[in-house]
Design a protein around this motif. Structure first.
Motif, short mmCIF file in Angstrom:
data_model
loop_
_atom_site.label_atom_id
_atom_site.label_comp_id
_atom_site.label_asym_id
_atom_site.label_seq_id
_atom_site.Cartn_x
_atom_site.Cartn_y
_atom_site.Cartn_z
N TRP A 81 0.83 -1.20 0.00
CA TRP A 81 0.00 0.00 0.00
C TRP A 81 0.87 1.26 0.00
CZ3 TRP A 81 -4.59 1.55 -1.21
CH2 TRP A 81 -5.07 2.79 -0.74
N ALA A 82 1.91 1.26 0.84
CA ALA A 82 2.81 2.41 0.91
C ALA A 82 3.55 2.61 -0.42
CB ALA A 82 3.81 2.22 2.04
N SER A 83 3.97 1.50 -1.04
CA SER A 83 4.68 1.60 -2.31
C SER A 83 3.77 2.15 -3.41
CB SER A 83 5.21 0.22 -2.73
OG SER A 83 6.19 -0.24 -1.82
N ALA A 84 2.51 1.70 -3.43
CA ALA A 84 1.57 2.19 -4.44
C ALA A 84 1.34 3.68 -4.28
CB ALA A 84 0.26 1.42 -4.34
N ARG A 85 1.17 4.13 -3.05
CA ARG A 85 0.95 5.56 -2.81
C ARG A 85 2.18 6.36 -3.23
NH1 ARG A 85 -0.70 6.96 3.00
NH2 ARG A 85 -1.02 8.98 1.98
N ALA A 86 3.37 5.81 -2.95
CA ALA A 86 4.60 6.51 -3.34
C ALA A 86 4.71 6.60 -4.86
CB ALA A 86 5.81 5.81 -2.74
N LEU A 87 4.43 5.50 -5.54
CA LEU A 87 4.50 5.50 -7.00
C LEU A 87 3.50 6.47 -7.61
CD1 LEU A 87 5.02 1.73 -7.87
CD2 LEU A 87 6.55 3.63 -8.42
N TRP A 88 2.33 6.53 -7.03
CA TRP A 88 1.32 7.45 -7.54
C TRP A 88 1.79 8.90 -7.36
CZ3 TRP A 88 -2.27 6.71 -10.89
CH2 TRP A 88 -3.28 7.66 -11.07
N LEU A 130 7.37 12.20 -11.96
CA LEU A 130 8.84 12.13 -11.88
C LEU A 130 9.28 10.75 -12.37
CD1 LEU A 130 9.27 13.75 -8.34
CD2 LEU A 130 9.71 14.86 -10.56
N PRO A 131 9.22 10.49 -13.66
CA PRO A 131 9.46 9.14 -14.17
C PRO A 131 10.82 8.55 -13.82
CG PRO A 131 9.42 10.75 -15.96
CD PRO A 131 8.92 11.45 -14.74
N ALA A 132 11.85 9.34 -13.79
CA ALA A 132 13.18 8.79 -13.48
C ALA A 132 13.24 8.30 -12.03
CB ALA A 132 14.25 9.85 -13.71
N VAL A 133 12.64 9.06 -11.12
CA VAL A 133 12.61 8.65 -9.71
C VAL A 133 11.71 7.43 -9.55
CG1 VAL A 133 12.09 9.38 -7.36
CG2 VAL A 133 13.02 11.03 -8.99
N ALA A 134 10.58 7.42 -10.23
CA ALA A 134 9.67 6.28 -10.15
C ALA A 134 10.33 5.02 -10.69
CB ALA A 134 8.39 6.58 -10.92
#
Length: 237
Positions: free
Chosen positions: A197-204, A209-213
């Motif tokens: 859940w935390a990872s999904a929120r961070a990716l969203w 910021l595609p390079a960071v994602a």
């Protein structure tokens, strides 16, 4: 997000799968072609049970937002099916899945280890990406899918308990210091769900910021793969 797009290349052609029955049928077809003791087959049986149960609950009206839950369940399953397709075609699946495919026929790895390693890869890595996929498909935010996320997680939790009961040797065969007992107790579905859940929120939040994602997904994939490799440590008889 280059990394997300690159992982999407592993997604097998689905022919427009848009319901749980379709992805469950694909899992049954895969399982029919593998020996029962094969490590991927062990996980496939587990995941098929999850998928069938989600389908029953959808049919029974257990999800207030059925469309959102269906989208998440199908996108989630497609991530696993894409990994199988990649490995079958001789390509490299995401790092989180590689240990399971590499050790799938190792005689020193127990069925419980195979099941947990598959669940680890699918929850720890695929669930976050599937949630992002679903948000894009539905045009919504992760928070809008939280109820469906939790309800699907509840199905996983109930089945994880059954899996441990069915695949773990009887208590008379285990000791507190037994390596399998230690490995099985070192992994937590609840923590993996929280992390997804935390990872999904961070990716969203990083979608602009595609390079960071891309780096985030790559590191997540590698970290989950490392856990999977540990879970598949061959154990003495």
């Amino acid at each position: 997000m280059a990394q997300l797009e690159r992982f999407a290349e592993f997604r097998a052609p689905t022919g427009g799968d848009d319901d749980v029955d379709a992805v469950a049928a694909r899992m049954r077809a895969l399982g029919a072609g593998w020996p029962p003791r094969d490590g991927v087959a062990v996980f496939n049986r587990v995941y098929l049970s999850v998928t069938e149960e989600v389908g029953r609950r959808l049919d029974g009206g257990a999800f207030p937002d059925a469309r959102a839950a269906l989208t998440l369940a199908v996108r989630f399953a497609e991530r696993y099916l894409a990994a199988v397709e990649a490995a079958t075609a001789g390509h490299r699946p995401p790092a989180c899945w590689r240990p399971l495919f590499q050790y799938r026929r190792h005689p020193g790895v127990s069925p419980l280890q195979f099941a947990l390693a598959g669940i680890n890869a699918h929850i720890g890595h695929d669930l976050a990406l599937a949630l992002v996929d679903s948000c894009r498909t539905l045009g919504c935010e992760p928070a809008d899918l939280e109820d469906g996320f939790d309800r699907v997680g509840d199905v996983l939790a109930s089945l994880e308990e059954r899996i441990r009961e069915e695949l773990m040797p009887g208590p008379d065969l285990l000791q507190v210091g037994d390596p399998l007992t230690h490995l099985a107790g070192s992994w937590s579905l609840e923590r993996a769900r929280d992390g997804a859940w935390a990872s999904a929120r961070a990716l969203w939040a990083l979608r602009e910021l595609p390079a960071v994602a891309e780096e985030f997904v790559e590191r997540l994939d590698g970290a989950v793969g490392l856990v999977g490799r540990i879970l598949l440590t061959p154990l003495p008889d």
